[in-house]
Scaffold this motif. Structure first.
Motif, PDB file in Angstrom:
ATOM      1  N   GLY A  55     -51.626 111.332  27.987  1.00  0.00           N
ATOM      2  CA  GLY A  55     -50.896 112.500  28.457  1.00  0.00           C
ATOM      3  C   GLY A  55     -50.273 112.256  29.814  1.00  0.00           C
ATOM      4  N   VAL A  56     -49.114 112.881  30.051  1.00  0.00           N
ATOM      5  CA  VAL A  56     -48.432 112.818  31.336  1.00  0.00           C
ATOM      6  C   VAL A  56     -48.124 114.244  31.776  1.00  0.00           C
ATOM      7  CG1 VAL A  56     -46.414 112.013  32.626  1.00  0.00           C
ATOM      8  CG2 VAL A  56     -47.372 110.594  30.782  1.00  0.00           C
ATOM      9  N   ARG A  57     -48.469 114.563  33.023  1.00  0.00           N
ATOM     10  CA  ARG A  57     -48.068 115.830  33.607  1.00  0.00           C
ATOM     11  C   ARG A  57     -47.202 115.546  34.824  1.00  0.00           C
ATOM     12  NH1 ARG A  57     -52.076 120.541  35.960  1.00  0.00           N
ATOM     13  NH2 ARG A  57     -52.780 118.814  37.277  1.00  0.00           N
ATOM     14  N   GLN A  58     -45.987 116.110  34.813  1.00  0.00           N
ATOM     15  CA  GLN A  58     -45.071 115.938  35.933  1.00  0.00           C
ATOM     16  C   GLN A  58     -44.813 117.291  36.584  1.00  0.00           C
ATOM     17  OE1 GLN A  58     -41.334 113.993  35.020  1.00  0.00           O
ATOM     18  NE2 GLN A  58     -40.522 114.292  37.065  1.00  0.00           N
ATOM     19  N   ARG A  59     -45.139 117.392  37.877  1.00  0.00           N
ATOM     20  CA  ARG A  59     -44.947 118.646  38.611  1.00  0.00           C
ATOM     21  C   ARG A  59     -43.881 118.521  39.696  1.00  0.00           C
ATOM     22  NH1 ARG A  59     -51.055 120.741  39.788  1.00  0.00           N
ATOM     23  NH2 ARG A  59     -51.263 118.660  40.682  1.00  0.00           N
ATOM     24  N   GLY A  60     -43.271 117.345  39.810  1.00  0.00           N
ATOM     25  CA  GLY A  60     -42.233 117.129  40.800  1.00  0.00           C
ATOM     26  C   GLY A  60     -41.785 115.685  40.755  1.00  0.00           C
ATOM     27  N   GLY A  61     -40.935 115.307  41.703  1.00  0.00           N
ATOM     28  CA  GLY A  61     -40.467 113.935  41.748  1.00  0.00           C
ATOM     29  C   GLY A  61     -39.456 113.632  40.663  1.00  0.00           C
ATOM     30  N   LYS A  62     -39.186 112.349  40.454  1.00  0.00           N
ATOM     31  CA  LYS A  62     -38.209 111.922  39.457  1.00  0.00           C
ATOM     32  C   LYS A  62     -38.751 110.736  38.681  1.00  0.00           C
ATOM     33  CE  LYS A  62     -33.361 110.769  38.717  1.00  0.00           C
ATOM     34  NZ  LYS A  62     -31.997 110.703  39.322  1.00  0.00           N
ATOM     35  N   PHE A  63     -38.708 110.871  37.364  1.00  0.00           N
ATOM     36  CA  PHE A  63     -39.113 109.786  36.466  1.00  0.00           C
ATOM     37  C   PHE A  63     -37.882 109.381  35.658  1.00  0.00           C
ATOM     38  CE2 PHE A  63     -43.051 108.062  34.259  1.00  0.00           C
ATOM     39  CZ  PHE A  63     -42.365 107.055  33.602  1.00  0.00           C
ATOM     40  N   GLY A  82     -51.421 109.246  19.631  1.00  0.00           N
ATOM     41  CA  GLY A  82     -50.869 110.514  20.098  1.00  0.00           C
ATOM     42  C   GLY A  82     -50.428 110.450  21.542  1.00  0.00           C
ATOM     43  N   GLY A  83     -49.308 111.138  21.860  1.00  0.00           N
ATOM     44  CA  GLY A  83     -48.809 111.192  23.222  1.00  0.00           C
ATOM     45  C   GLY A  83     -48.285 112.579  23.562  1.00  0.00           C
ATOM     46  N   TYR A  84     -48.503 113.005  24.816  1.00  0.00           N
ATOM     47  CA  TYR A  84     -48.121 114.346  25.263  1.00  0.00           C
ATOM     48  C   TYR A  84     -47.473 114.247  26.636  1.00  0.00           C
ATOM     49  CZ  TYR A  84     -48.752 119.219  26.838  1.00  0.00           C
ATOM     50  OH  TYR A  84     -48.565 120.491  27.326  1.00  0.00           O
ATOM     51  N   TYR A  85     -46.388 115.025  26.840  1.00  0.00           N
ATOM     52  CA  TYR A  85     -45.719 115.083  28.143  1.00  0.00           C
ATOM     53  C   TYR A  85     -45.529 116.549  28.497  1.00  0.00           C
ATOM     54  CZ  TYR A  85     -42.905 113.044  31.934  1.00  0.00           C
ATOM     55  OH  TYR A  85     -42.452 112.613  33.165  1.00  0.00           O
ATOM     56  N   GLU A  86     -45.948 116.912  29.705  1.00  0.00           N
ATOM     57  CA  GLU A  86     -45.787 118.276  30.195  1.00  0.00           C
ATOM     58  C   GLU A  86     -44.956 118.225  31.476  1.00  0.00           C
ATOM     59  OE1 GLU A  86     -49.117 121.074  29.756  1.00  0.00           O
ATOM     60  OE2 GLU A  86     -48.937 121.419  31.909  1.00  0.00           O
ATOM     61  N   LEU A  87     -43.757 118.783  31.410  1.00  0.00           N
ATOM     62  CA  LEU A  87     -42.849 118.803  32.552  1.00  0.00           C
ATOM     63  C   LEU A  87     -42.855 120.201  33.164  1.00  0.00           C
ATOM     64  CD1 LEU A  87     -40.673 117.375  34.287  1.00  0.00           C
ATOM     65  CD2 LEU A  87     -38.975 118.136  32.596  1.00  0.00           C
ATOM     66  N   LEU A  88     -43.379 120.298  34.382  1.00  0.00           N
ATOM     67  CA  LEU A  88     -43.477 121.580  35.072  1.00  0.00           C
ATOM     68  C   LEU A  88     -42.505 121.683  36.239  1.00  0.00           C
ATOM     69  CD1 LEU A  88     -47.373 121.893  35.195  1.00  0.00           C
ATOM     70  CD2 LEU A  88     -45.812 122.726  33.432  1.00  0.00           C
ATOM     71  N   GLY A  89     -41.966 120.562  36.670  1.00  0.00           N
ATOM     72  CA  GLY A  89     -41.026 120.543  37.783  1.00  0.00           C
ATOM     73  C   GLY A  89     -40.516 119.133  37.997  1.00  0.00           C
ATOM     74  N   GLY A  90     -39.434 119.003  38.770  1.00  0.00           N
ATOM     75  CA  GLY A  90     -38.851 117.704  39.002  1.00  0.00           C
ATOM     76  C   GLY A  90     -37.875 117.318  37.903  1.00  0.00           C
ATOM     77  N   GLU A  91     -37.593 116.011  37.810  1.00  0.00           N
ATOM     78  CA  GLU A  91     -36.602 115.518  36.859  1.00  0.00           C
ATOM     79  C   GLU A  91     -37.200 114.408  35.997  1.00  0.00           C
ATOM     80  OE1 GLU A  91     -32.591 114.752  38.715  1.00  0.00           O
ATOM     81  OE2 GLU A  91     -33.778 115.062  40.535  1.00  0.00           O
ATOM     82  N   GLY A 139     -56.828 103.254  23.911  1.00  0.00           N
ATOM     83  CA  GLY A 139     -57.861 104.058  24.553  1.00  0.00           C
ATOM     84  C   GLY A 139     -57.313 105.413  24.940  1.00  0.00           C
ATOM     85  N   ARG A 140     -57.801 105.972  26.050  1.00  0.00           N
ATOM     86  CA  ARG A 140     -57.363 107.266  26.552  1.00  0.00           C
ATOM     87  C   ARG A 140     -56.766 107.071  27.933  1.00  0.00           C
ATOM     88  NH1 ARG A 140     -59.078 107.469  22.023  1.00  0.00           N
ATOM     89  NH2 ARG A 140     -60.420 109.064  21.081  1.00  0.00           N
ATOM     90  N   GLY A 141     -55.747 107.863  28.265  1.00  0.00           N
ATOM     91  CA  GLY A 141     -55.129 107.721  29.574  1.00  0.00           C
ATOM     92  C   GLY A 141     -54.383 108.964  30.001  1.00  0.00           C
ATOM     93  N   ILE A 142     -54.364 109.218  31.317  1.00  0.00           N
ATOM     94  CA  ILE A 142     -53.674 110.363  31.905  1.00  0.00           C
ATOM     95  C   ILE A 142     -52.841 109.873  33.092  1.00  0.00           C
ATOM     96  CG2 ILE A 142     -53.969 112.476  33.258  1.00  0.00           C
ATOM     97  CD1 ILE A 142     -54.544 113.023  30.407  1.00  0.00           C
ATOM     98  N   LEU A 143     -51.616 110.362  33.220  1.00  0.00           N
ATOM     99  CA  LEU A 143     -50.764 110.051  34.360  1.00  0.00           C
ATOM    100  C   LEU A 143     -50.273 111.352  34.975  1.00  0.00           C
ATOM    101  CD1 LEU A 143     -49.024 108.086  36.122  1.00  0.00           C
ATOM    102  CD2 LEU A 143     -47.237 108.309  34.369  1.00  0.00           C
ATOM    103  N   GLU A 144     -50.398 111.477  36.290  1.00  0.00           N
ATOM    104  CA  GLU A 144     -49.896 112.636  37.029  1.00  0.00           C
ATOM    105  C   GLU A 144     -48.726 112.184  37.893  1.00  0.00           C
ATOM    106  OE1 GLU A 144     -51.085 115.829  37.157  1.00  0.00           O
ATOM    107  OE2 GLU A 144     -53.183 115.783  36.521  1.00  0.00           O
ATOM    108  N   VAL A 145     -47.586 112.900  37.802  1.00  0.00           N
ATOM    109  CA  VAL A 145     -46.406 112.611  38.613  1.00  0.00           C
ATOM    110  C   VAL A 145     -46.161 113.810  39.516  1.00  0.00           C
ATOM    111  CG1 VAL A 145     -43.967 111.987  38.602  1.00  0.00           C
ATOM    112  CG2 VAL A 145     -45.445 111.222  36.731  1.00  0.00           C
ATOM    113  N   GLU A 146     -46.226 113.596  40.824  1.00  0.00           N
ATOM    114  CA  GLU A 146     -46.164 114.698  41.780  1.00  0.00           C
ATOM    115  C   GLU A 146     -44.877 114.644  42.601  1.00  0.00           C
ATOM    116  OE1 GLU A 146     -48.246 117.062  41.688  1.00  0.00           O
ATOM    117  OE2 GLU A 146     -50.048 116.260  40.731  1.00  0.00           O
ATOM    118  N   ALA A 147     -44.660 115.658  43.405  1.00  0.00           N
ATOM    119  CA  ALA A 147     -43.482 115.739  44.266  1.00  0.00           C
ATOM    120  C   ALA A 147     -43.395 114.504  45.161  1.00  0.00           C
ATOM    121  CB  ALA A 147     -43.544 116.999  45.129  1.00  0.00           C
ATOM    122  N   GLY A 148     -42.183 113.968  45.305  1.00  0.00           N
ATOM    123  CA  GLY A 148     -41.961 112.792  46.124  1.00  0.00           C
ATOM    124  C   GLY A 148     -42.034 111.481  45.361  1.00  0.00           C
TER     125      GLY A 148
END
Length: 327
Positions: free
Chosen positions: A45-53, A75-84, A11-20
């Protein structure tokens, strides 16, 4: 799979990873359906703006890979904007399917912390027609694995991959590791774009199978400089060799110029460095935004030229592609 975080399975899915946030799990984005049936309907898709994965199976001591776009048509997409983001073992971008990754901040590290048997590897666009794109505009990619980096590794034809470094502060640091294009693949097209920032590697070369040189001759590797820097992490023939047919097909230099930093190593370039000829593509216009859950891989083909690569700019807030950047 056990101990895997799956974003979009059938199906379709989105994950957001934030600070902390602190996450430790094997990661599959756009999986093929974790059962026995290949699934071409999974886009995630995954968007990470902080934190640690930490992308790893915490209960496993052997390699279990992490993948963006694993499965024919998935298809898969990862966007790393901050964090680790830290991958233990293999990290594949476009294995069988379509995978894209944008690093625009933070640090992406590939290691073999699960033990020597896992090696730690980065794979881009391979395995039976996979498409992969990695773009680094800010932040850092650090490779601490013990295996070659494989671009277009597979056993059937027509893989496509692009690796682009195009931010003034961007760093893609593979150290002395070699980047191998087309391992076991009878026909693939690969672009490395040095538009700004620095890419460090031991060498960039086409793979040559011992049984036949056709595995090298049919693969196409193009190195494009437009203001970026290649930093040699080791001595030798840094863009392949004539003697073993691993030489890149072309090294093009655009108006931004090219810098090769040998770091004091004794390096040789066996291919002419030349300006491109003929007509090119400066931009691609979209009549309107395209709704999607990820940035697809953009491939530009030419009947008379060498083609080109581009990267689709994805807007998370509207879940749409608003422009195509020619890379």
């Amino acid at each position: 799979p056990s101990n895997a975080l799956v974003v979009a399975d059938g199906g379709r899915g989105i994950l957001e990873v934030e600070a902390g946030a602190v996450i430790t799990n094997r990661l599959l984005v756009g999986a093929h359906g974790c059962g026995a049936v290949w699934d071409n309907t999974s886009y995630g898709g995954v968007r990470q703006r902080g934190g640690k994965f930490v992308a790893a199976d915490p209960n496993c001591t052997i390699s279990k890979g992490n993948s963006l776009g694993v499965g024919q048509g998935a298809g898969g997409y990862y966007e790393l904007l901050g964090g680790e983001l830290e991958s233990h073992g293999t990290f594949s971008i476009g294995c069988w399917g379509v995978g894209a990754m944008l690093i625009d901040g933070g640090t992406f590290t590939i290691t073999n912390k699960l033990g020597a048997a896992t090696k730690g590897a980065l794979e881009l666009g391979g395995a039976n027609g996979g498409r992969g794109a990695l773009r680094v505009t800010s932040g850092r990619v650090a490779y601490c694995g013990t295996d070659d980096i494989f671009v277009g590794r597979g056993n059937t034809a027509d893989c496509f991959s692009s690796l682009t470094v195009d931010g003034a502060g961007a760093a893609c640091d593979f150290g002395a590791t070699r980047v191998n294009f087309g391992w076991g693949n009878p026909s693939g097209t690969f672009f490395v774009n040095f538009n700004a920032g620095v890419l460090t590697a031991g060498k960039l070369y086409k793979h040559r199978r011992d049984d036949t040189s056709l595995y090298c001759l049919r693969n196409k590797l193009y190195l494009n400089f437009n203001g970026g820097t290649f930093r040699a992490g080791a001595a030798g023939e840094i863009f392949g060799a004539v003697s073993d047919q691993t030489l890149a097909n072309a090294v093009f230099v655009y108006e931004g110029g090219a810098t090769v930093d040998t770091q004091g190593n004794e390096c040789t370039i066996r291919i002419p460095i030349a300006a491109p000829t003929g007509n090119g593509i400066k931009s691609i216009a979209l009549a309107k935004p395209i709704t999607h859950v990820m940035s697809p891989v953009v491939e530009i083909k030419s009947e008379t030229g060498v083609g080109a690569s581009a990267f689709a700019h994805y807007v998370w807030e509207s879940h749409a592609i608003d422009r195509i950047d020619v890379t």
